[in-house]
Design a protein around this motif. Structure first.
Motif, mmCIF file in Angstrom:
data_model
loop_
_atom_site.group_PDB
_atom_site.id
_atom_site.type_symbol
_atom_site.label_atom_id
_atom_site.label_comp_id
_atom_site.label_asym_id
_atom_site.label_seq_id
_atom_site.Cartn_x
_atom_site.Cartn_y
_atom_site.Cartn_z
ATOM 1 N N SER A 147 -47.052 -1.473 122.846
ATOM 2 C CA SER A 147 -46.617 -2.072 124.103
ATOM 3 C C SER A 147 -46.618 -3.591 123.952
ATOM 4 O O SER A 147 -47.116 -4.133 122.970
ATOM 5 N N TYR A 148 -46.033 -4.236 124.948
ATOM 6 C CA TYR A 148 -45.976 -5.698 125.002
ATOM 7 C C TYR A 148 -46.615 -6.159 126.317
ATOM 8 O O TYR A 148 -45.930 -6.698 127.178
ATOM 9 N N PRO A 149 -47.926 -5.986 126.476
ATOM 10 C CA PRO A 149 -48.556 -6.343 127.755
ATOM 11 C C PRO A 149 -48.634 -7.849 128.014
ATOM 12 O O PRO A 149 -48.867 -8.268 129.143
ATOM 13 N N PHE A 150 -48.431 -8.662 126.975
ATOM 14 C CA PHE A 150 -48.545 -10.116 127.106
ATOM 15 C C PHE A 150 -47.189 -10.814 127.061
ATOM 16 O O PHE A 150 -47.116 -12.020 126.837
ATOM 17 N N GLY A 151 -46.099 -10.069 127.241
ATOM 18 C CA GLY A 151 -44.765 -10.650 127.170
ATOM 19 C C GLY A 151 -44.054 -10.196 125.916
ATOM 20 O O GLY A 151 -44.417 -9.188 125.326
ATOM 21 N N PRO A 152 -43.034 -10.933 125.466
ATOM 22 C CA PRO A 152 -42.242 -10.493 124.316
ATOM 23 C C PRO A 152 -43.017 -10.492 123.002
ATOM 24 O O PRO A 152 -42.614 -9.850 122.043
ATOM 25 N N GLU A 153 -44.084 -11.224 122.939
ATOM 26 C CA GLU A 153 -44.980 -11.215 121.776
ATOM 27 C C GLU A 153 -46.394 -11.292 122.314
ATOM 28 O O GLU A 153 -46.630 -11.886 123.352
ATOM 29 N N PRO A 154 -47.369 -10.785 121.692
ATOM 30 C CA PRO A 154 -47.411 -9.977 120.474
ATOM 31 C C PRO A 154 -47.238 -8.498 120.778
ATOM 32 O O PRO A 154 -47.281 -8.076 121.942
ATOM 33 N N LYS A 178 -52.401 0.614 120.923
ATOM 34 C CA LYS A 178 -53.529 1.153 121.676
ATOM 35 C C LYS A 178 -53.702 2.638 121.408
ATOM 36 O O LYS A 178 -52.745 3.326 121.071
ATOM 37 N N VAL A 179 -54.926 3.095 121.622
ATOM 38 C CA VAL A 179 -55.239 4.517 121.659
ATOM 39 C C VAL A 179 -55.987 4.749 122.968
ATOM 40 O O VAL A 179 -56.927 4.019 123.282
ATOM 41 N N GLN A 180 -55.513 5.701 123.745
ATOM 42 C CA GLN A 180 -56.128 6.002 125.044
ATOM 43 C C GLN A 180 -56.289 4.728 125.886
ATOM 44 O O GLN A 180 -57.290 4.544 126.564
ATOM 45 N N GLY A 181 -55.302 3.837 125.818
ATOM 46 C CA GLY A 181 -55.302 2.632 126.633
ATOM 47 C C GLY A 181 -56.153 1.485 126.111
ATOM 48 O O GLY A 181 -56.237 0.442 126.749
ATOM 49 N N GLU A 186 -56.198 -2.001 101.214
ATOM 50 C CA GLU A 186 -57.278 -2.675 101.939
ATOM 51 C C GLU A 186 -56.864 -2.928 103.386
ATOM 52 O O GLU A 186 -57.674 -2.761 104.306
ATOM 53 N N ILE A 187 -55.628 -3.292 103.610
ATOM 54 C CA ILE A 187 -55.148 -3.487 104.985
ATOM 55 C C ILE A 187 -55.205 -2.162 105.740
ATOM 56 O O ILE A 187 -55.666 -2.108 106.879
ATOM 57 N N GLU A 188 -54.773 -1.087 105.109
ATOM 58 C CA GLU A 188 -54.819 0.232 105.747
ATOM 59 C C GLU A 188 -56.261 0.642 106.041
ATOM 60 O O GLU A 188 -56.550 1.221 107.088
ATOM 61 N N ARG A 189 -57.192 0.321 105.141
ATOM 62 C CA ARG A 189 -58.604 0.629 105.374
ATOM 63 C C ARG A 189 -59.106 -0.124 106.601
ATOM 64 O O ARG A 189 -59.828 0.418 107.440
ATOM 65 N N MET A 190 -58.689 -1.380 106.749
ATOM 66 C CA MET A 190 -59.086 -2.176 107.909
ATOM 67 C C MET A 190 -58.488 -1.597 109.196
ATOM 68 O O MET A 190 -59.151 -1.585 110.238
ATOM 69 N N VAL A 191 -57.241 -1.143 109.128
ATOM 70 C CA VAL A 191 -56.608 -0.513 110.297
ATOM 71 C C VAL A 191 -57.374 0.754 110.665
ATOM 72 O O VAL A 191 -57.694 0.984 111.838
ATOM 73 N N ASP A 192 -57.678 1.582 109.660
ATOM 74 C CA ASP A 192 -58.427 2.823 109.906
ATOM 75 C C ASP A 192 -59.770 2.509 110.572
ATOM 76 O O ASP A 192 -60.178 3.171 111.527
ATOM 77 N N ASN A 193 -60.438 1.484 110.071
ATOM 78 C CA ASN A 193 -61.741 1.095 110.603
ATOM 79 C C ASN A 193 -61.615 0.621 112.050
ATOM 80 O O ASN A 193 -62.412 0.999 112.908
ATOM 81 N N SER A 194 -60.614 -0.189 112.331
ATOM 82 C CA SER A 194 -60.397 -0.687 113.686
ATOM 83 C C SER A 194 -60.141 0.470 114.652
ATOM 84 O O SER A 194 -60.755 0.552 115.722
ATOM 85 N N TYR A 195 -59.259 1.370 114.248
ATOM 86 C CA TYR A 195 -58.938 2.535 115.078
ATOM 87 C C TYR A 195 -60.209 3.350 115.348
ATOM 88 O O TYR A 195 -60.497 3.716 116.488
ATOM 89 N N SER A 196 -60.979 3.619 114.300
ATOM 90 C CA SER A 196 -62.201 4.421 114.436
ATOM 91 C C SER A 196 -63.209 3.754 115.365
ATOM 92 O O SER A 196 -63.834 4.425 116.193
ATOM 93 N N LEU A 197 -63.391 2.446 115.221
ATOM 94 C CA LEU A 197 -64.321 1.729 116.095
ATOM 95 C C LEU A 197 -63.903 1.824 117.557
ATOM 96 O O LEU A 197 -64.738 2.004 118.446
ATOM 97 N N VAL A 198 -62.611 1.700 117.819
ATOM 98 C CA VAL A 198 -62.126 1.794 119.195
ATOM 99 C C VAL A 198 -62.319 3.210 119.728
ATOM 100 O O VAL A 198 -62.785 3.394 120.856
ATOM 101 N N VAL A 199 -62.007 4.215 118.920
ATOM 102 C CA VAL A 199 -62.205 5.606 119.362
ATOM 103 C C VAL A 199 -63.680 5.864 119.675
ATOM 104 O O VAL A 199 -64.009 6.488 120.680
ATOM 105 N N LYS A 200 -64.573 5.367 118.829
ATOM 106 C CA LYS A 200 -66.011 5.558 119.059
ATOM 107 C C LYS A 200 -66.465 4.924 120.367
ATOM 108 O O LYS A 200 -67.451 5.361 120.962
ATOM 109 N N GLY A 201 -65.752 3.919 120.844
ATOM 110 C CA GLY A 201 -66.094 3.251 122.091
ATOM 111 C C GLY A 201 -65.446 3.851 123.332
ATOM 112 O O GLY A 201 -65.706 3.391 124.444
ATOM 113 N N LEU A 202 -64.618 4.879 123.147
ATOM 114 C CA LEU A 202 -63.973 5.526 124.288
ATOM 115 C C LEU A 202 -64.980 6.353 125.077
ATOM 116 O O LEU A 202 -66.067 6.673 124.583
ATOM 117 N N LYS A 203 -64.592 6.736 126.291
ATOM 118 C CA LYS A 203 -65.407 7.662 127.065
ATOM 119 C C LYS A 203 -65.579 8.943 126.257
ATOM 120 O O LYS A 203 -64.679 9.330 125.501
#
Length: 128
Positions: A14-21, A25-28, A86-103
């Protein structure tokens, strides 16, 4: 990179801040932000605070999160100096951290639909 980000279970752009960036998101909840900064493509990713500092020390293209909580977010300048794995590992880690913080109900729903191995990108030693 966009395809990899969208390959994560239930990832949305999504573009919640305008045309960039461009926000992913996962689950909002945001797990990545893709932008152009100083003429370079960059990716903001959530990170464990200790690992965030270590990555900044090791890789010059990894910096404290631009316009983010610098303790929990890194900005990765996509200048081809970092291996894609390494970039993909960082993406995986970011996604996992966000999921762990979900309800709990959201987190468990993702785990049931896709399995923990996919949600948390658990890799066997051969895959590392």
């Amino acid at each position: 990179m966009k395809n990899y980000l969208l390959s994560k279970p239930e990832a949305e752009e999504s573009y919640p801040f305008g045309p960039e960036p461009l926000v992913f998101k996962v689950q909002g909840k945001m797990f990545a932000l893709f932008m152009v900064r100083n003429g370079n493509f960059c990716l903001n990713l959530k990170c464990d605070p200790d690992e965030a500092v270590q990555l900044r020390d090791i890789f010059p293209c990894v910096q404290a999160g631009y316009h983010m909580n610098k303790r929990h977010w890194n900005t990765v300048v996509l200048d081809n100096s970092l291996p894609m794995g390494e970039i993909e590992r960082m993406v995986d880690n970011s996604y996992s951290l966000v999921v762990k913080g979900l309800k709990k109900s959201q987190r468990e729903g993702l785990e049931v639909r896709y399995g923990s191995k996919i949600i948390y990108s658990l890799r066997d030693k051969k895959g590392l």
